[in-house]
Scaffold this motif. Structure first.
Motif, PDB file in Angstrom:
ATOM      1  N   VAL A 153       7.977  -2.994  -9.905  1.00 34.81           N
ATOM      2  CA  VAL A 153       8.215  -2.114 -11.051  1.00 34.81           C
ATOM      3  C   VAL A 153       7.035  -2.085 -12.022  1.00 34.81           C
ATOM      4  N   SER A 154       6.267  -3.178 -12.131  1.00 34.59           N
ATOM      5  CA  SER A 154       5.161  -3.234 -13.095  1.00 34.59           C
ATOM      6  C   SER A 154       3.823  -2.782 -12.522  1.00 34.59           C
ATOM      7  N   VAL A 155       3.784  -2.418 -11.248  1.00 33.82           N
ATOM      8  CA  VAL A 155       2.537  -1.936 -10.650  1.00 33.82           C
ATOM      9  C   VAL A 155       2.172  -0.588 -11.275  1.00 33.82           C
ATOM     10  N   PRO A 156       0.926  -0.414 -11.744  1.00 36.09           N
ATOM     11  CA  PRO A 156       0.521   0.897 -12.274  1.00 36.09           C
ATOM     12  C   PRO A 156       0.816   2.018 -11.282  1.00 36.09           C
ATOM     13  N   GLN A 157       1.277   3.140 -11.781  1.00 40.13           N
ATOM     14  CA  GLN A 157       1.787   4.194 -10.922  1.00 40.13           C
ATOM     15  C   GLN A 157       0.769   4.681  -9.908  1.00 40.13           C
ATOM     16  N   GLU A 158      -0.502   4.806 -10.318  1.00 39.25           N
ATOM     17  CA  GLU A 158      -1.493   5.319  -9.362  1.00 39.25           C
ATOM     18  C   GLU A 158      -1.738   4.342  -8.217  1.00 39.25           C
ATOM     19  N   LEU A 159      -1.633   3.038  -8.503  1.00 37.34           N
ATOM     20  CA  LEU A 159      -1.784   2.041  -7.445  1.00 37.34           C
ATOM     21  C   LEU A 159      -0.535   2.005  -6.562  1.00 37.34           C
ATOM     22  N   LYS A 160       0.598   2.201  -7.179  1.00 36.38           N
ATOM     23  CA  LYS A 160       1.854   2.266  -6.418  1.00 36.38           C
ATOM     24  C   LYS A 160       1.820   3.437  -5.435  1.00 36.38           C
ATOM     25  N   ASN A 161       1.342   4.571  -5.912  1.00 33.91           N
ATOM     26  CA  ASN A 161       1.256   5.754  -5.047  1.00 33.91           C
ATOM     27  C   ASN A 161       0.257   5.559  -3.917  1.00 33.91           C
ATOM     28  N   ARG A 162      -0.819   4.847  -4.207  1.00 28.71           N
ATOM     29  CA  ARG A 162      -1.899   4.697  -3.231  1.00 28.71           C
ATOM     30  C   ARG A 162      -1.605   3.630  -2.184  1.00 28.71           C
ATOM     31  N   TYR A 163      -0.959   2.540  -2.607  1.00 25.26           N
ATOM     32  CA  TYR A 163      -0.898   1.368  -1.734  1.00 25.26           C
ATOM     33  C   TYR A 163       0.504   0.967  -1.260  1.00 25.26           C
ATOM     34  N   PHE A 164       1.523   1.723  -1.592  1.00 27.01           N
ATOM     35  CA  PHE A 164       2.871   1.412  -1.118  1.00 27.01           C
ATOM     36  C   PHE A 164       3.499   2.635  -0.459  1.00 27.01           C
ATOM     37  N   ARG A 165       4.308   2.379   0.563  1.00 32.45           N
ATOM     38  CA  ARG A 165       5.091   3.458   1.156  1.00 32.45           C
ATOM     39  C   ARG A 165       6.543   2.989   1.279  1.00 32.45           C
ATOM     40  N   LYS A 166       7.440   3.926   1.105  1.00 33.88           N
ATOM     41  CA  LYS A 166       8.868   3.626   1.144  1.00 33.88           C
ATOM     42  C   LYS A 166       9.295   3.343   2.581  1.00 33.88           C
ATOM     43  N   VAL A 167       9.993   2.232   2.754  1.00 32.54           N
ATOM     44  CA  VAL A 167      10.536   1.859   4.068  1.00 32.54           C
ATOM     45  C   VAL A 167      11.972   1.418   3.852  1.00 32.54           C
ATOM     46  N   GLY A 168      12.939   2.276   4.219  1.00 36.60           N
ATOM     47  CA  GLY A 168      14.344   1.963   3.968  1.00 36.60           C
ATOM     48  C   GLY A 168      14.583   1.807   2.479  1.00 36.60           C
ATOM     49  N   LYS A 169      15.140   0.658   2.088  1.00 35.14           N
ATOM     50  CA  LYS A 169      15.372   0.397   0.668  1.00 35.14           C
ATOM     51  C   LYS A 169      14.215  -0.346   0.028  1.00 35.14           C
ATOM     52  N   GLY A 170      13.180  -0.644   0.804  1.00 37.31           N
ATOM     53  CA  GLY A 170      12.047  -1.409   0.287  1.00 37.31           C
ATOM     54  C   GLY A 170      10.758  -0.625   0.271  1.00 37.31           C
ATOM     55  N   PHE A 171       9.674  -1.338  -0.056  1.00 36.12           N
ATOM     56  CA  PHE A 171       8.349  -0.745  -0.120  1.00 36.12           C
ATOM     57  C   PHE A 171       7.369  -1.624   0.649  1.00 36.12           C
ATOM     58  N   GLN A 172       6.613  -1.008   1.548  1.00 32.29           N
ATOM     59  CA  GLN A 172       5.635  -1.717   2.373  1.00 32.29           C
ATOM     60  C   GLN A 172       4.251  -1.551   1.761  1.00 32.29           C
ATOM     61  N   ILE A 173       3.560  -2.687   1.555  1.00 30.88           N
ATOM     62  CA  ILE A 173       2.212  -2.614   1.007  1.00 30.88           C
ATOM     63  C   ILE A 173       1.228  -2.241   2.106  1.00 30.88           C
ATOM     64  N   ALA A 174       0.176  -1.530   1.743  1.00 37.02           N
ATOM     65  CA  ALA A 174      -0.770  -0.991   2.716  1.00 37.02           C
ATOM     66  C   ALA A 174      -1.542  -2.098   3.433  1.00 37.02           C
ATOM     67  N   ASP A 175      -1.846  -1.865   4.706  1.00 39.55           N
ATOM     68  CA  ASP A 175      -2.618  -2.830   5.498  1.00 39.55           C
ATOM     69  C   ASP A 175      -3.985  -3.080   4.885  1.00 39.55           C
ATOM     70  N   GLU A 176      -4.570  -2.074   4.245  1.00 41.72           N
ATOM     71  CA  GLU A 176      -5.904  -2.243   3.671  1.00 41.72           C
ATOM     72  C   GLU A 176      -5.891  -3.262   2.527  1.00 41.72           C
ATOM     73  N   ILE A 177      -4.751  -3.439   1.868  1.00 34.56           N
ATOM     74  CA  ILE A 177      -4.619  -4.491   0.855  1.00 34.56           C
ATOM     75  C   ILE A 177      -4.342  -5.824   1.539  1.00 34.56           C
ATOM     76  N   LYS A 178      -3.456  -5.826   2.517  1.00 31.00           N
ATOM     77  CA  LYS A 178      -3.096  -7.058   3.216  1.00 31.00           C
ATOM     78  C   LYS A 178      -4.302  -7.720   3.871  1.00 31.00           C
ATOM     79  N   ARG A 179      -5.208  -6.896   4.386  1.00 31.12           N
ATOM     80  CA  ARG A 179      -6.371  -7.448   5.100  1.00 31.12           C
ATOM     81  C   ARG A 179      -7.279  -8.278   4.198  1.00 31.12           C
ATOM     82  N   GLN A 180      -7.217  -8.086   2.901  1.00 26.39           N
ATOM     83  CA  GLN A 180      -8.127  -8.782   1.997  1.00 26.39           C
ATOM     84  C   GLN A 180      -7.584 -10.136   1.534  1.00 26.39           C
ATOM     85  N   VAL A 181      -6.390 -10.503   2.000  1.00 24.98           N
ATOM     86  CA  VAL A 181      -5.775 -11.767   1.585  1.00 24.98           C
ATOM     87  C   VAL A 181      -5.634 -12.691   2.785  1.00 24.98           C
TER      88      VAL A 181
END
Length: 258
Positions: A153-181
């Motif tokens: 809920v606290s993620v800035p909207q532009e980052l939410k739009n760019r890096y999350f996609r809706k999956v069922g009732k949840g949100f999946q973070i983008a692989d391009e973010i996951k790869r950096q951790v």
């Protein structure tokens, strides 16, 4: 009331590597006794026997012990300071290859937030975050990267739009973010710490430790940081003896190594 907690602590240390003596006893014992009762067991000895023979119950116990309350951009005002003041200063001083450690990272909300926030200054290919936790189950969840709407809920909207996609009732973070951790299992009380860090983030975890354990951990954080590096702590935490640890207080929850 269960008896034999001192012997139980020794058994847990042998089984899990977790030293319960480093945690505030009244609070931790109450949580453990609740879990034991929930499993229909009436003694520490019987519960230890269960943990030894049942891997699922063992994982449940470790997961229950570790406090896994997390969310993206937790305490947004502090994240604003990190993003608008701390990151630019670190980049100016150390360049684009920053070594960042998210300690006690729980379900990954914090290290992924770090990547997204830093992506406003650096290409993702330049960002690398080491993320550690003692709990293998939450690390698995972190690697999966699936979160509830409440978590983001606290993620800035532009980052939410760019890096999350809706999956069922949840949100999946983008692989391009996951790869950096890079997620690793790590015990703050007993394992070796990363060295040469420019930023260490450890928030809302130290409140569960004894004063002696907190002091030991903060000393090791100081040793892990390069001169000029920053330690970012939680809003419910403080470091009273920060000068002894070679820190300067930069902001309320940010300490810079001298």
């Amino acid at each position: 009331m269960l008896i034999g907690y001192e012997d139980f602590k020794k058994d847990v240390l042998r089984l899990t590597g977790i030293d319960l003596s480093a945690y505030r006893e009244e609070q931790m014992k109450r949580r453990i006794d609740t879990l034991i009762a929930r499993n229909g067991i009436n003694s520490y000895i019987a519960y230890v026997a269960l943990l030894k023979r049942d891997r699922e119950k063992f994982e449940q116990f470790v997961n229950f012990l570790t406090i896994n309350v997390s969310e993206f951009y937790r305490n947004p005002v502090q994240w604003g300071v990190l993003e608008q003041e701390v990151f630019p200063a670190l980049i100016q001083r150390f360049g684009k290859s920053l070594k960042i450690w998210s300690a006690a990272c729980s379900t990954g909300d914090e290290p992924y937030s770090l990547v997204m926030a830093l992506s406003r200054y650096l290409p993702l290919s330049h960002i690398r975050v080491i993320a550690t936790d003692i709990d293998r189950q939450v690390l698995d969840k972190a690697r999966m990267g699936l979160y509830s709407e409440k978590s983001i809920v606290s993620v800035p909207q532009e980052l939410k739009n760019r890096y999350f996609r809706k999956v069922g009732k949840g949100f999946q973070i983008a692989d391009e973010i996951k790869r950096q951790v890079e997620f690793r299992e790590h015990n703050l009380l007993s394992d070796l710490y990363p060295t040469g860090c420019h930023l260490i983030v450890c928030r809302n975890v130290m409140i569960y430790f004894t004063e002696e354990a907190r002091d030991s951990i903060n000393k090791k954080f100081s040793a892990s940081l390069v001169r000029g590096g920053i330690l970012f702590i939680g809003s419910a935490e403080q470091i009273i003896n920060y000068k002894e640890l070679k820190f300067q207080r930069k902001k309320s929850f940010f300490f810079q190594k001298e």
